[in-house]
Design a protein around this motif. Structure first.
Motif, PDB file in Angstrom:
ATOM      1  N   GLN A 198       0.955  -1.111   0.054  1.00  0.00           N
ATOM      2  CA  GLN A 198      -0.174  -0.184  -0.090  1.00  0.00           C
ATOM      3  C   GLN A 198       0.854   1.035  -0.175  1.00  0.00           C
ATOM      4  N   GLN A 199       1.981   1.125   0.886  1.00  0.00           N
ATOM      5  CA  GLN A 199       2.931   2.555   0.881  1.00  0.00           C
ATOM      6  C   GLN A 199       3.676   2.566  -0.266  1.00  0.00           C
ATOM      7  N   ALA A 200       3.955   1.691  -1.161  1.00  0.00           N
ATOM      8  CA  ALA A 200       4.626   1.608  -2.290  1.00  0.00           C
ATOM      9  C   ALA A 200       3.678   2.354  -3.378  1.00  0.00           C
ATOM     10  N   ALA A 201       2.478   1.692  -3.287  1.00  0.00           N
ATOM     11  CA  ALA A 201       1.577   2.358  -4.526  1.00  0.00           C
ATOM     12  C   ALA A 201       1.233   3.786  -4.013  1.00  0.00           C
ATOM     13  N   GLN A 202       1.058   4.241  -2.536  1.00  0.00           N
ATOM     14  CA  GLN A 202       0.969   5.277  -2.274  1.00  0.00           C
ATOM     15  C   GLN A 202       2.172   6.482  -2.874  1.00  0.00           C
ATOM     16  N   LEU A 203       3.444   5.719  -2.694  1.00  0.00           N
ATOM     17  CA  LEU A 203       4.597   6.373  -2.865  1.00  0.00           C
ATOM     18  C   LEU A 203       4.584   6.972  -4.441  1.00  0.00           C
ATOM     19  N   SER A 204       4.101   5.881  -5.374  1.00  0.00           N
ATOM     20  CA  SER A 204       4.141   6.021  -7.033  1.00  0.00           C
ATOM     21  C   SER A 204       3.185   6.945  -7.217  1.00  0.00           C
ATOM     22  N   GLU A 205       1.981   7.243  -6.396  1.00  0.00           N
ATOM     23  CA  GLU A 205       1.069   8.103  -6.779  1.00  0.00           C
ATOM     24  C   GLU A 205       1.419   9.589  -6.365  1.00  0.00           C
ATOM     25  N   LEU A 206       2.215   9.496  -5.185  1.00  0.00           N
ATOM     26  CA  LEU A 206       2.705  11.032  -4.781  1.00  0.00           C
ATOM     27  C   LEU A 206       3.888  11.311  -5.661  1.00  0.00           C
ATOM     28  N   THR A 207       4.646  10.462  -6.146  1.00  0.00           N
ATOM     29  CA  THR A 207       5.624  10.841  -7.254  1.00  0.00           C
ATOM     30  C   THR A 207       5.087  11.489  -8.577  1.00  0.00           C
ATOM     31  N   GLN A 208       3.928  10.641  -8.796  1.00  0.00           N
ATOM     32  CA  GLN A 208       3.468  11.018 -10.187  1.00  0.00           C
ATOM     33  C   GLN A 208       2.640  12.528  -9.929  1.00  0.00           C
ATOM     34  N   THR A 209       2.006  12.646  -8.716  1.00  0.00           N
ATOM     35  CA  THR A 209       1.447  14.137  -8.413  1.00  0.00           C
ATOM     36  C   THR A 209       2.427  15.101  -8.356  1.00  0.00           C
ATOM     37  N   GLN A 210       3.503  14.742  -7.765  1.00  0.00           N
ATOM     38  CA  GLN A 210       4.618  15.782  -7.499  1.00  0.00           C
ATOM     39  C   GLN A 210       5.095  16.196  -8.800  1.00  0.00           C
ATOM     40  N   SER A 211       5.219  15.312  -9.789  1.00  0.00           N
ATOM     41  CA  SER A 211       5.499  15.451 -11.106  1.00  0.00           C
ATOM     42  C   SER A 211       4.852  16.431 -11.875  1.00  0.00           C
ATOM     43  N   GLN A 212       3.452  16.197 -11.725  1.00  0.00           N
ATOM     44  CA  GLN A 212       2.433  17.083 -12.432  1.00  0.00           C
ATOM     45  C   GLN A 212       2.485  18.362 -11.563  1.00  0.00           C
ATOM     46  N   GLN A 213       2.648  18.438 -10.458  1.00  0.00           N
ATOM     47  CA  GLN A 213       2.671  19.810  -9.659  1.00  0.00           C
ATOM     48  C   GLN A 213       3.816  20.517 -10.142  1.00  0.00           C
ATOM     49  N   LYS A 214       4.910  19.955 -10.479  1.00  0.00           N
ATOM     50  CA  LYS A 214       6.165  20.659 -10.855  1.00  0.00           C
ATOM     51  C   LYS A 214       5.785  21.294 -12.270  1.00  0.00           C
ATOM     52  N   LYS A 215       5.221  20.390 -13.205  1.00  0.00           N
ATOM     53  CA  LYS A 215       4.741  21.064 -14.423  1.00  0.00           C
ATOM     54  C   LYS A 215       4.010  22.356 -14.401  1.00  0.00           C
ATOM     55  N   ILE A 216       2.955  22.106 -13.753  1.00  0.00           N
ATOM     56  CA  ILE A 216       1.973  23.319 -13.426  1.00  0.00           C
ATOM     57  C   ILE A 216       2.775  24.319 -12.818  1.00  0.00           C
ATOM     58  N   LEU A 217       3.657  24.210 -11.796  1.00  0.00           N
ATOM     59  CA  LEU A 217       4.450  25.212 -11.274  1.00  0.00           C
ATOM     60  C   LEU A 217       5.192  25.992 -12.199  1.00  0.00           C
ATOM     61  N   GLU A 218       5.867  25.286 -13.101  1.00  0.00           N
ATOM     62  CA  GLU A 218       6.639  26.012 -14.201  1.00  0.00           C
ATOM     63  C   GLU A 218       5.869  26.782 -15.444  1.00  0.00           C
ATOM     64  N   LEU A 219       4.736  25.923 -15.678  1.00  0.00           N
ATOM     65  CA  LEU A 219       3.983  26.899 -16.453  1.00  0.00           C
ATOM     66  C   LEU A 219       3.441  28.261 -15.869  1.00  0.00           C
ATOM     67  N   SER A 220       3.094  28.001 -14.560  1.00  0.00           N
ATOM     68  CA  SER A 220       2.596  29.192 -14.069  1.00  0.00           C
ATOM     69  C   SER A 220       3.558  30.226 -13.652  1.00  0.00           C
ATOM     70  N   LYS A 221       4.887  29.883 -13.462  1.00  0.00           N
ATOM     71  CA  LYS A 221       5.861  30.801 -13.544  1.00  0.00           C
ATOM     72  C   LYS A 221       6.155  31.365 -14.728  1.00  0.00           C
ATOM     73  N   VAL A 222       6.138  30.748 -15.920  1.00  0.00           N
ATOM     74  CA  VAL A 222       6.211  31.159 -17.227  1.00  0.00           C
ATOM     75  C   VAL A 222       5.147  32.390 -17.496  1.00  0.00           C
ATOM     76  N   LYS A 223       3.886  32.180 -17.164  1.00  0.00           N
ATOM     77  CA  LYS A 223       2.799  33.081 -17.173  1.00  0.00           C
ATOM     78  C   LYS A 223       2.928  34.344 -16.397  1.00  0.00           C
ATOM     79  N   GLN A 224       3.563  33.907 -15.146  1.00  0.00           N
ATOM     80  CA  GLN A 224       3.905  35.102 -14.345  1.00  0.00           C
ATOM     81  C   GLN A 224       4.906  35.980 -14.998  1.00  0.00           C
ATOM     82  N   GLN A 225       6.112  35.689 -15.576  1.00  0.00           N
ATOM     83  CA  GLN A 225       7.132  36.213 -16.038  1.00  0.00           C
ATOM     84  C   GLN A 225       6.458  37.094 -17.363  1.00  0.00           C
ATOM     85  N   GLN A 226       5.694  36.449 -17.942  1.00  0.00           N
ATOM     86  CA  GLN A 226       5.112  37.097 -19.093  1.00  0.00           C
ATOM     87  C   GLN A 226       4.152  38.221 -18.637  1.00  0.00           C
ATOM     88  N   THR A 227       3.308  38.153 -17.563  1.00  0.00           N
ATOM     89  CA  THR A 227       2.585  39.333 -17.140  1.00  0.00           C
ATOM     90  C   THR A 227       3.651  40.260 -16.624  1.00  0.00           C
TER      91      THR A 227
END
Length: 405
Positions: A198-227
């Protein structure tokens, strides 16, 4: 017929007559010249008046157009500042989520390591218990302990039967205990294995979530810099910059006064949680973040305005820690300062932390000295990342260097 009489004027009279005629003619010409001159001057004055009127009209039109352009520019700047606020808040939310995910990920990895170690130990215990049981069974078989009926029917030595039976019962009890221990170990091992999965599955899910959040964060930063880039294109004059900073400072002072009043009311309402302030802590506090001070307290900011705090250069994402225990009074976006947290330390002392990337605490939260309350960022339109830090006493800004070492 009498002869015609020719009357001859003396030469002098004829000359006088010609001179009079010339004089009259010259006077006439002179009158005509003056009349023409007057008309010309009149026409010239009329033309100049018309030109002046046209120039005045053109100037007024240019002024109105400039006012309209300035109004449009101010509207666009206001819209861009609002967009910057939206961008900063979006980055703040995703950065906070990412920080929480990272904490959960670390906790999950730690739990997984603990389960792995426990699983390894249980597998070792199981193997040892299997060996003990196998040894006991082999010993019992070799000694003939498997045939109790034969022992009971053997009457050659009846005096030894009871003693031997007691010995067999003891050995049997020991085997049963080992078997129960073995069964318990197996059950624990199964549970640990399930938790590990169960913990291994949660770790995998959290790793995917973290990767998605990092992508969203980078896109948000690009938008911030454009503004921010679009906002910087709307070049402000020195006076406009000064007016803008004055407005931002007035808004901050008004906010701090309001929070001071709120803190005083909260203080009276909760005397049990009384905060003692910072008066006895000069030169004893730690800075909220490690970094280089790029703008010192009291140095020139813009025109006659001075820095009321310090600007500490630090990388994005570094933890911002409160200098002393207190209560969160404000945790939101503020024009010119970005994402801001204000902590009430009691006795009229407050500390302010601005330009953050994310705010980790909410209004009303109790915080202790050294506790992370935010992450370093560049919100509020900053070109470089860093922390704006103030200490105030009864609403007046004081030099943080007098408190922090």
């Amino acid at each position: 017929m009498p002869n015609s009489i020719n009357i001859k004027y003396p030469t002098s009279k004829r000359s006088q007559h010609n001179a009079g005629f010339a004089f009259c003619l010259g006077l006439l010409v002179l009158c005509l010249f003056f009349i023409g001159k007057v008309q010309a001057n009149a026409n010239s004055s009329s033309n100049k008046s018309s030109q002046t009127t046209q120039q005045l009209s053109d100037l007024q039109q240019a002024i109105n157009q400039q006012k309209q352009n300035l109004l449009n520019t101010n509207v666009k700047i206001s819209d861009l500042e609002q967009q910057l606020k939206t961008d900063d808040l979006a980055i703040g939310k995703i950065a906070k989520d990412l920080s929480n995910t990272s904490s959960e990920l670390s906790a999950t990895e730690k739990k997984l390591a603990e389960l792995s170690a426990e699983k390894t130990q249980l597998e070792l215990d199981k193997k040892q218990q299997e060996q003990i049981l196998a040894k006991q069974l082999r010993a019992a078989y070799s000694a003939g302990h498997h045939d109790y009926l034969k022992l009971i029917l053997n009457q050659e030595k009846p005096s030894e039967v009871q003693r031997t039976i007691t010995h067999y019962q003891y050995l049997n009890t020991a085997r049963i205990k080992e078997i129960e221990t073995f069964k318990s170990t197996i059950t624990q091992l199964n549970n640990i294995t399930q938790q590990y999965q169960q913990q291994a599955a949660q770790l995998s899910e959290l790793t995917q979530t973290q990767s998605q959040q990092k992508k969203i964060l980078e896109l948000s930063k690009v938008k911030q810099q454009q503004t921010l880039k679009a906002l910087n294109k709307k070049a402000l004059t020195e006076q406009q910059k000064l007016n803008k900073l004055e407005q931002e400072e007035k808004a901050l002072v008004a906010l701090l006064k309001k929070m001071a009043a709120d803190a005083e009311r909260a203080k009276r309402a909760k005397e049990a949680e009384k905060l003692v302030g910072l008066s006895k802590l000069k030169r004893k506090l730690s800075w909220p973040v490690k970094g280089r001070i790029s703008h010192s307290f009291g140095s020139s900011k813009q025109g006659y305005l001075k820095w009321k705090g310090v600007l500490i250069s630090a990388p994005i994402g570094r933890e911002v820690k409160t200098i002393h225990n207190g209560t969160i009074l404000f945790s939101d976006w503020l024009k010119g300062y970005g994402l801001v947290t204000v902590v009430d330390h009691g006795d009229g002392y407050m500390s302010l932390y601005g330009h953050n990337q994310a705010l980790l605490k909410s209004v009303g939260d109790r915080v202790e000295a050294g506790e992370p309350i935010a992450l370093v960022g560049q919100s509020g339109g900053q070109a470089n990342s860093g922390l704006y830090f103030e200490i105030r006493h009864t609403g007046l800004a004081v030099n943080p260097k007098l408190w922090c070492k």
